[in-house]
Write an enzyme that holds these catalytic residues in place. Structure first.
Site, PDB file in Angstrom:
ATOM      1  N   GLY A  79      37.958  65.965 -21.333  1.00 18.17           N
ATOM      2  CA  GLY A  79      36.995  67.044 -21.479  1.00 18.17           C
ATOM      3  C   GLY A  79      36.943  67.527 -22.910  1.00 18.17           C
ATOM      4  N   HIS A  80      35.793  67.403 -23.544  1.00 13.52           N
ATOM      5  CA  HIS A  80      35.626  67.863 -24.921  1.00 13.52           C
ATOM      6  C   HIS A  80      34.534  68.926 -24.975  1.00 13.52           C
ATOM      7  CE1 HIS A  80      37.271  63.774 -26.579  1.00 13.52           C
ATOM      8  NE2 HIS A  80      38.191  64.529 -26.050  1.00 13.52           N
ATOM      9  N   GLN A 118      42.580  62.293 -23.767  1.00  5.17           N
ATOM     10  CA  GLN A 118      43.915  62.786 -23.418  1.00  5.17           C
ATOM     11  C   GLN A 118      44.800  62.882 -24.670  1.00  5.17           C
ATOM     12  OE1 GLN A 118      42.823  59.945 -21.166  1.00  5.17           O
ATOM     13  NE2 GLN A 118      41.765  61.560 -20.099  1.00  5.17           N
ATOM     14  N   ASP A 141      44.000  68.129 -24.790  1.00  6.90           N
ATOM     15  CA  ASP A 141      43.444  69.475 -25.002  1.00  6.90           C
ATOM     16  C   ASP A 141      43.758  70.026 -26.392  1.00  6.90           C
ATOM     17  OD1 ASP A 141      42.660  69.568 -22.197  1.00  6.90           O
ATOM     18  OD2 ASP A 141      44.773  69.933 -21.773  1.00  6.90           O
ATOM     19  N   LYS A 197      40.215  67.754 -29.824  1.00  2.00           N
ATOM     20  CA  LYS A 197      39.671  66.510 -30.389  1.00  2.00           C
ATOM     21  C   LYS A 197      38.161  66.551 -30.496  1.00  2.00           C
ATOM     22  CE  LYS A 197      41.697  63.954 -27.280  1.00  2.00           C
ATOM     23  NZ  LYS A 197      42.563  64.991 -26.696  1.00  2.00           N
TER      24      LYS A 197
END
Length: 430
Positions: A40-41, A224, A13, A16
């Site tokens: 999740g991006h 991650q 988080d 990235k």
């Protein structure tokens, strides 16, 4: 031409998605090398927001090749939905712009069911997984019972792979009180989704090596963060794959010599989702303020992230294990308005000082962070695009972070917007 690996240097988080998207303008190929759709991006481009989980962040840029490597575990149904969503948002996703490694293992429905059943079992300590089947899929990979992308192209092979997996999983399911897997339904679902997936299947290792020989720039994207690495993270509260930069080679089938620069993404404070140790966690007004200002809710799970002060000792470890050459420091603007800021420089354990997080869980639980205080700033840094736009104390904070972690800042992000980025060192430059 230089090839760049991007890894998170904390617990994920770190932002990235924005950095990879920003760098992808300079790259020809963007390759995911590990993880699953538990990543999740969030990308903000103009007035459009894209939420990606399985797809590489470069997929929203026209004219770029996006690659899902063999180190990724892939939920084919989720991928199909994600592709459909992007197409609805006007993004072209075709076999010319997206390739999936033929040897990438699949996440099947029973993997998620097993994941959630284990977490719900009262006799098993909770890890805090997303429940999406990532861990069980990796278990099947190393157990040599995975169904892989290429298997979808041949009915006999697919049946053999499914039967081998079910021998193992039906036994596990009995022990957890679950019904056996409906084999006929699973086969029908796999054959249906194969029509969507197979057009994208390719020998990714071969394509990437050809691109490298042709002088194309490759951007390797991790998911991650390094502190969730299966070997070097806060075990057992980790993900089920290697997250550090060395995985870029094995997760795509290209040699380690292909990597010229490793960029670590580092948030200006520290957050964590799920269970596990967190030495600088703040359960007070400052922690709540960081969470509110930073909009700290997981892209994948929606869970509120735990927040704390910047931990330089943890980032130093990530820099060592990933061979990080420079960092992208994100969310500096979240610290605007704090009168005093704190940075953890090491830990106190049983009367002695440690410069790193110990491996033993009992020692981690007894750590006390050692802080250094710095003056904050009242001015806004949001949207700054040059050093001249930053308050003096903000620059001092960044410089002190560099000193404590032993790596320079290559990029500085001051908002979710793509262009609100200060470039210090272009990772793609030789």
């Amino acid at each position: 031409m230089a090839n760049v690996v991007v890894v998170g240097a904390q617990w994920g988080d770190e932002g990235k998605g924005k950095i990879v998207d920003w760098l992808s303008e300079r790259a020809d190929v963007i390759a995911r090398f590990q993880g699953g759709h538990n990543a999740g991006h969030t990308l903000v481009i103009g007035d459009q927001t894209y939420k990606l989980h399985a797809l590489p962040s470069g997929v929203v840029r026209p004219g770029k090749l996006s690659v899902i490597g063999n180190g990724v575990v892939l939920d084919p149904w989720h991928l199909a939905r994600e592709i459909a969503t992007l197409r609805e948002q006007g993004v072209a996703v075709t076999p010319e712009t997206l390739m999936i490694a033929e040897n990438a293992p699949l996440i099947l429905p029973f993997h998620g069911e097993l994941d959630r059943a284990r977490e719900a079992a009262v006799s098993v300590a909770k890890i805090g997984t997303t429940g999406r089947g990532i861990g069980p899929a990796y278990e099947d990979k190393v157990g040599r019972r995975a169904v892989r992308v290429a298997d979808l192209g041949d009915r006999a092979t697919l049946e053999a792979r499914v039967d081998r997996a079910l021998v193992h999983h039906d036994a596990l399911r009995r022990g957890l009180g679950l019904e056996p897997v409906d084999r006929a339904r699973l086969m029908a679902d796999l054959e249906a989704v194969a029509e969507t997936l197979l057009p994208f299947a390719a020998p990714v290792w071969q394509v990437l090596n050809e691109k490298r020989r042709a002088g194309r720039r490759i951007l390797f994207e991790g998911a991650q963060g390094a502190l969730l690495d299966i070997d070097f993270g806060t075990y057992p509260f980790v993900t089920s794959s290697n997250v550090i930069a060395g995985q870029a080679a094995t997760g795509t089938g290209i040699g380690p010599g292909a990597v010229d620069y490793v960029l670590g993404i580092v948030k200006a404070y520290t957050t964590r989702v799920g269970e596990g140790p967190f030495p600088t966690e703040l359960d007070d007004a400052d922690g709540h303020r960081l969470g509110e200002r930073g909009h700290e809710f997981g892209t994948t799970t929606g869970r509120q992230r735990r927040c704390g002060w910047f931990d330089a000792a943890l980032v130093r470890q990530s820099i060592a294990t990933s061979g990080i050459d420079g960092i992208a420091l994100t969310k500096l603007d979240v610290l605007d308005g704090f009168e005093t800021l704190r940075i953890c420089t090491g830990y106190a354990l049983d009367g002695r000082r440690l410069e790193h997080l110990p491996t033993a869980s009992d020692q981690q639980a007894r750590l006390t962070p050692i802080y250094e205080e710095l003056p904050g700033w009242a001015e806004s840094t949001e949207g700054a695009r040059s050093w001249a736009d930053l308050p003096a104390n903000a620059i001092k904070y960044v410089r002190r972070v560099e000193e404590l972690i032993g790596a320079p800042v290559a990029l500085l992000s001051t908002s979710p917007e793509r262009d609100d980025t200060i470039l210090v060192k272009d990772p793609f430059s030789d």
